[in-house]
Write a protein that holds these residues in place. Structure first.
Motif, mmCIF file in Angstrom:
data_model
loop_
_atom_site.group_PDB
_atom_site.id
_atom_site.type_symbol
_atom_site.label_atom_id
_atom_site.label_comp_id
_atom_site.label_asym_id
_atom_site.label_seq_id
_atom_site.Cartn_x
_atom_site.Cartn_y
_atom_site.Cartn_z
ATOM 1 N N VAL A 191 61.300 -5.716 -14.557
ATOM 2 C CA VAL A 191 60.623 -6.803 -13.837
ATOM 3 C C VAL A 191 59.827 -6.171 -12.695
ATOM 4 O O VAL A 191 60.395 -5.498 -11.840
ATOM 5 C CB VAL A 191 61.629 -7.839 -13.303
ATOM 6 C CG1 VAL A 191 60.896 -8.944 -12.550
ATOM 7 C CG2 VAL A 191 62.455 -8.425 -14.441
ATOM 8 N N THR A 192 58.510 -6.368 -12.710
ATOM 9 C CA THR A 192 57.639 -5.780 -11.701
ATOM 10 C C THR A 192 56.786 -6.862 -11.044
ATOM 11 O O THR A 192 56.687 -7.980 -11.548
ATOM 12 C CB THR A 192 56.709 -4.711 -12.322
ATOM 13 O OG1 THR A 192 55.892 -5.332 -13.320
ATOM 14 C CG2 THR A 192 57.505 -3.581 -12.951
ATOM 15 N N GLY A 193 56.182 -6.510 -9.927
ATOM 16 C CA GLY A 193 55.264 -7.412 -9.233
ATOM 17 C C GLY A 193 53.966 -6.690 -8.947
ATOM 18 O O GLY A 193 53.904 -5.452 -9.021
ATOM 19 N N LEU A 194 52.940 -7.433 -8.629
ATOM 20 C CA LEU A 194 51.661 -6.820 -8.285
ATOM 21 C C LEU A 194 51.772 -6.114 -6.941
ATOM 22 O O LEU A 194 52.479 -6.583 -6.044
ATOM 23 C CB LEU A 194 50.553 -7.883 -8.208
ATOM 24 C CG LEU A 194 50.206 -8.624 -9.487
ATOM 25 C CD1 LEU A 194 49.068 -9.603 -9.218
ATOM 26 C CD2 LEU A 194 49.819 -7.666 -10.589
ATOM 27 N N ALA A 195 51.076 -4.987 -6.797
ATOM 28 C CA ALA A 195 51.015 -4.317 -5.501
ATOM 29 C C ALA A 195 50.265 -5.214 -4.525
ATOM 30 O O ALA A 195 49.358 -5.942 -4.913
ATOM 31 C CB ALA A 195 50.321 -2.973 -5.644
ATOM 32 N N GLN A 196 50.662 -5.153 -3.279
ATOM 33 C CA GLN A 196 50.006 -5.953 -2.256
ATOM 34 C C GLN A 196 49.586 -5.049 -1.124
ATOM 35 O O GLN A 196 50.263 -4.088 -0.799
ATOM 36 C CB GLN A 196 50.957 -7.029 -1.732
ATOM 37 C CG GLN A 196 51.392 -8.005 -2.802
ATOM 38 C CD GLN A 196 52.509 -8.899 -2.326
ATOM 39 O OE1 GLN A 196 53.000 -8.763 -1.237
ATOM 40 N NE2 GLN A 196 52.911 -9.823 -3.175
ATOM 41 N N GLY A 197 48.463 -5.343 -0.533
ATOM 42 C CA GLY A 197 48.033 -4.532 0.597
ATOM 43 C C GLY A 197 46.549 -4.577 0.817
ATOM 44 O O GLY A 197 45.900 -5.584 0.548
ATOM 45 N N VAL A 198 45.998 -3.471 1.283
ATOM 46 C CA VAL A 198 44.588 -3.405 1.674
ATOM 47 C C VAL A 198 43.708 -3.423 0.438
ATOM 48 O O VAL A 198 43.870 -2.590 -0.453
ATOM 49 C CB VAL A 198 44.314 -2.130 2.494
ATOM 50 C CG1 VAL A 198 42.850 -2.066 2.899
ATOM 51 C CG2 VAL A 198 45.213 -2.078 3.719
ATOM 52 N N PRO A 199 42.758 -4.363 0.346
ATOM 53 C CA PRO A 199 41.857 -4.380 -0.811
ATOM 54 C C PRO A 199 40.849 -3.242 -0.742
ATOM 55 O O PRO A 199 40.577 -2.710 0.344
ATOM 56 C CB PRO A 199 41.153 -5.738 -0.687
ATOM 57 C CG PRO A 199 41.203 -6.049 0.768
ATOM 58 C CD PRO A 199 42.486 -5.438 1.291
ATOM 59 N N ILE A 200 40.304 -2.870 -1.881
ATOM 60 C CA ILE A 200 39.274 -1.831 -1.919
ATOM 61 C C ILE A 200 38.084 -2.305 -1.082
ATOM 62 O O ILE A 200 37.596 -3.421 -1.238
ATOM 63 C CB ILE A 200 38.833 -1.557 -3.369
ATOM 64 C CG1 ILE A 200 39.992 -0.938 -4.141
ATOM 65 C CG2 ILE A 200 37.612 -0.647 -3.410
ATOM 66 C CD1 ILE A 200 39.753 -0.789 -5.626
ATOM 67 N N GLY A 201 37.656 -1.466 -0.168
ATOM 68 C CA GLY A 201 36.542 -1.829 0.708
ATOM 69 C C GLY A 201 36.969 -2.635 1.918
ATOM 70 O O GLY A 201 36.143 -3.004 2.744
ATOM 71 N N GLY A 202 38.280 -2.910 2.031
ATOM 72 C CA GLY A 202 38.759 -3.719 3.151
ATOM 73 C C GLY A 202 38.858 -2.913 4.435
ATOM 74 O O GLY A 202 39.162 -1.723 4.420
ATOM 75 N N GLU A 203 38.612 -3.571 5.551
ATOM 76 C CA GLU A 203 38.743 -2.939 6.861
ATOM 77 C C GLU A 203 39.950 -3.545 7.562
ATOM 78 O O GLU A 203 40.143 -4.762 7.566
ATOM 79 C CB GLU A 203 37.474 -3.172 7.685
ATOM 80 C CG GLU A 203 36.237 -2.524 7.069
ATOM 81 C CD GLU A 203 34.995 -2.761 7.900
ATOM 82 O OE1 GLU A 203 35.117 -2.885 9.134
ATOM 83 O OE2 GLU A 203 33.902 -2.822 7.313
ATOM 84 N N LEU A 204 40.792 -2.676 8.145
ATOM 85 C CA LEU A 204 42.047 -3.133 8.748
ATOM 86 C C LEU A 204 41.831 -4.226 9.791
ATOM 87 O O LEU A 204 42.627 -5.160 9.903
ATOM 88 C CB LEU A 204 42.786 -1.951 9.380
ATOM 89 C CG LEU A 204 43.350 -0.916 8.416
ATOM 90 C CD1 LEU A 204 44.032 0.202 9.184
ATOM 91 C CD2 LEU A 204 44.311 -1.561 7.438
ATOM 92 N N ASP A 205 40.750 -4.123 10.558
ATOM 93 C CA ASP A 205 40.504 -5.073 11.628
ATOM 94 C C ASP A 205 40.347 -6.511 11.119
ATOM 95 O O ASP A 205 40.583 -7.461 11.843
ATOM 96 C CB ASP A 205 39.250 -4.642 12.401
ATOM 97 C CG ASP A 205 39.064 -5.450 13.672
ATOM 98 O OD1 ASP A 205 40.085 -5.743 14.330
ATOM 99 O OD2 ASP A 205 37.922 -5.794 14.000
#
Length: 199
Positions: free
Chosen positions: A168-182
């Motif tokens: 059982v797995t889930g989608l990775a979550q986090g910074v999108p490609i091209g995303g800026e942390l701010d």
């Protein structure tokens, strides 16, 4: 100032209720349809009529189709042993646009919600578990929204499969490609930190 017949105004009001459209967009669309009615409106009306009559949910996965079983479920090449569980059909279509997943899907039609009195039976989760065991599935990907209800639903399904040999797995979550942390919200940044990997 006159703005068209009552029927045109009713059509604008109806179009304005569609997701992503407001009154101004609806007016522009209806005006374009009326101006080009010989090119667009007749064909659109015929297609809407056919879709209204023929569309239904796939009896296996819940996708929208014009047959009892959708093209994904009947495609033997999609029998990869992977099933991706999504909240609604829009999520399935979004994953298909990416063309990265080659397995089959299951549409829940919502998420567990104590406030809305939506339990496992309302979402057909027992039928999903039976389907997983009946189709020789080796991996279940829980592609549910990163909301409280979405994560509650994911944990419920994972717990129901804990005694099986199914991954059982889930989608990775986090910074999108091209995303800026701010520009990211705190939850996304936290998820990205927890899912960090070695470079």
């Amino acid at each position: 100032m006159a703005q068209g017949s009552d029927d045109i105004q009713a059509l604008i009001a109806l179009m304005a209720r569609l997701p992503g459209l407001g009154p101004r967009s609806a007016r522009r669309i209806v005006l374009q349809l009326v101006r080009k009615r010989s090119q667009h409106m007749t064909q659109l009306a015929q297609l809407l009529d056919r879709v209204a009559i023929n569309s239904r949910e796939c009896t296996i996965c819940g996708n929208i189709t014009d047959r009892d079983e959708c093209a994904i479920c009947t495609d033997p090449a999609r029998a990869t042993g992977e099933i991706c569980v999504v909240q609604d059909v829009a999520d399935l279509w979004a994953l298909e646009r990416g063309q990265a997943f080659k397995g089959r899907y299951h549409v829940l039609g919502g998420t567990l919600s104590a406030l809305d009195e939506i339990g496992p039976d309302e979402l057909g989760i027992p039928a999903l578990i039976a389907r997983i065991h009946g189709e020789n599935i080796s991996e279940v990907i829980l592609a549910l929204n990163a909301t409280v209800d979405g994560q509650t639903t994911a944990h419920y399904i994972a717990d129901a499969l804990v005694d099986s040999d199914i991954s059982v797995t889930g989608l990775a979550q986090g910074v999108p490609i091209g995303g800026e942390l701010d520009y990211l919200d705190d939850g996304t940044i936290s998820a990205a930190l927890r899912a960090r990997r070695r470079l």
